[in-house]
Design a protein around this motif. Structure first.
Motif, mmCIF file in Angstrom:
data_model
loop_
_atom_site.group_PDB
_atom_site.id
_atom_site.type_symbol
_atom_site.label_atom_id
_atom_site.label_comp_id
_atom_site.label_asym_id
_atom_site.label_seq_id
_atom_site.Cartn_x
_atom_site.Cartn_y
_atom_site.Cartn_z
ATOM 1 N N ALA A 85 -16.306 -43.923 14.884
ATOM 2 C CA ALA A 85 -15.906 -43.207 16.103
ATOM 3 C C ALA A 85 -17.088 -43.012 17.032
ATOM 4 O O ALA A 85 -16.951 -43.109 18.265
ATOM 5 N N GLY A 89 -17.344 -44.312 20.775
ATOM 6 C CA GLY A 89 -17.584 -43.414 21.898
ATOM 7 C C GLY A 89 -18.803 -43.790 22.708
ATOM 8 O O GLY A 89 -18.822 -43.627 23.935
ATOM 9 N N HIS A 90 -19.812 -44.323 22.039
ATOM 10 C CA HIS A 90 -21.038 -44.727 22.756
ATOM 11 C C HIS A 90 -20.756 -45.907 23.690
ATOM 12 O O HIS A 90 -21.299 -45.967 24.802
ATOM 13 N N PRO A 135 -16.715 -44.724 26.124
ATOM 14 C CA PRO A 135 -16.505 -43.266 26.164
ATOM 15 C C PRO A 135 -15.223 -42.833 26.858
ATOM 16 O O PRO A 135 -14.707 -41.738 26.588
ATOM 17 N N ASP A 136 -14.699 -43.657 27.747
ATOM 18 C CA ASP A 136 -13.515 -43.265 28.512
ATOM 19 C C ASP A 136 -12.219 -43.914 28.006
ATOM 20 O O ASP A 136 -11.171 -43.762 28.645
ATOM 21 N N TYR A 179 -10.907 -44.222 21.957
ATOM 22 C CA TYR A 179 -11.896 -43.204 21.545
ATOM 23 C C TYR A 179 -11.257 -41.814 21.507
ATOM 24 O O TYR A 179 -11.501 -41.025 20.590
ATOM 25 N N LYS A 180 -10.433 -41.523 22.483
ATOM 26 C CA LYS A 180 -9.757 -40.219 22.521
ATOM 27 C C LYS A 180 -8.892 -40.025 21.280
ATOM 28 O O LYS A 180 -8.874 -38.949 20.667
ATOM 29 N N TYR A 201 -11.175 -39.563 18.220
ATOM 30 C CA TYR A 201 -11.780 -38.229 18.246
ATOM 31 C C TYR A 201 -10.769 -37.184 17.760
ATOM 32 O O TYR A 201 -11.104 -36.297 16.943
ATOM 33 N N GLU A 254 -16.152 -34.589 13.438
ATOM 34 C CA GLU A 254 -16.427 -35.067 14.789
ATOM 35 C C GLU A 254 -17.280 -36.320 14.683
ATOM 36 O O GLU A 254 -17.899 -36.577 13.642
ATOM 37 N N PRO A 255 -17.307 -37.151 15.732
ATOM 38 C CA PRO A 255 -18.098 -38.383 15.682
ATOM 39 C C PRO A 255 -19.571 -38.076 15.404
ATOM 40 O O PRO A 255 -20.163 -37.205 16.020
#
Length: 288
Positions: free
Chosen positions: A243, A247-248, A251-252, A256-257, A260, A269-270
């Motif tokens: 994750a 996210g890195h 991120p958008d 990823y959402k 998360y 959490e990541p």
């Protein structure tokens, strides 16, 4: 004393009968022949000048008569082998077969040209036709991807051997598409295993995408699926790292959402583990 009997000569009546038979026999043979009998003389090919055949092939090609063009180019190669026109006809025949959808014939002709004339100006074009012929046969990701692999191999060889060729740019485009297909195939199989909770088998497929096809559009989902699989297996650190890498790089993204939210449902959490294979593979990812 000799015991041999004297040879009897045919009498006048016998001679007349033999003469009549000699006249009648050709007539009988002629009468037995039908219109469907094969005239061997028709198998003698009409030899024409190489330039005439080649230009006729070009004319048919320009007029969209691919079958006729192929026949003319084949005739050049057959009647005037190893001539300059035969060399040109070989590559043009490969192109005509490609346009006609005769992909295997195009591949055979293109490979033969490259094998015989690797240093000529048309060698890159012949290689390009071979690659295009494989490319046109790439199937949906639910089916075998052998032609995608052959497309990559052929086009990569073109880029390596003829880096200044005008076909390099499109060859690279075809390579990217074929690689995306292979990644898509891995994803399709990985999702199949994931749905059946065969997590280890699923992880293997998603890992191939992340490590070998990090420049494709499928890597984003692959990281999310790895998060999902590791989380289901109870491997928290691996799930958090997947994750975090996702996210890195994206991120958008919705992937990823979702990842998360999945971690949060388990109180996680990541968090990237620097010693993980995911962390190392993540450096090669070209994210959005």
């Amino acid at each position: 004393m000799s015991s041999k009997r004297p040879v009897r000569r045919p009498g006048p009546a016998r001679l007349r009968l033999l003469a009549a038979s000699a006249i009648v026999l050709p007539l009988v043979l002629t009468a037995c022949a039908s219109d469907d009998d094969i005239d061997l003389a028709t198998y003698v090919e009409d030899i024409q000048p190489a330039d005439t055949l080649y230009n006729q092939g070009l004319a048919n090609l320009n007029a969209g008569r691919m079958k006729e063009a192929i026949a003319k180019f084949d005739a050049v190669d057959r009647q005037h082998p190893y001539s300059e026109y035969a060399r040109k006809a070989m590559v043009m025949g490969a192109f005509a077969n490609y346009r006609q959808g005769n992909y295997q014939e195009a591949i055979n002709a293109g490979k033969r040209y490259v094998s015989l004339y690797p240093s000529t100006e048309d060698a890159a074009y012949a290689q390009y036709i071979v690659g295009l012929s494989y490319y046109r046969q790439i199937r949906d990701v639910t089916q075998d991807q052998a032609d995608a692999r052959k497309t990559i191999q052929t086009m990569e060889e073109l880029v390596t051997r003829w880096p200044e060729s005008e076909y390099v740019e499109d060859a690279q485009t075809k390579i990217r598409f074929a690689r995306d297909q292979l990644a898509g195939k891995e994803m399709q199989i990985g999702r199949y295993y994931l749905e059946r909770r065969e997590y280890i088998a699923a992880v293997k497929r998603f890992r191939v995408v992340v490590e070998s096809y990090s420049d494709t559009r499928h890597v984003e989902e692959a990281l999310a699926r790895l998060t999902e699989a590791y989380f289901a297996m109870g491997l928290a650190s691996e799930a958090q790292t997947a994750a975090a890498v996702l996210g890195h790089n994206y991120p958008d993204s919705q992937w990823y959402k979702d990842s998360y939210a999945l971690l949060q449902s388990g109180g996680l959490e990541p968090r990237e583990s620097k010693g993980s294979w995911l962390s190392q593979a993540g450096r090669a990812i070209i994210g959005g």
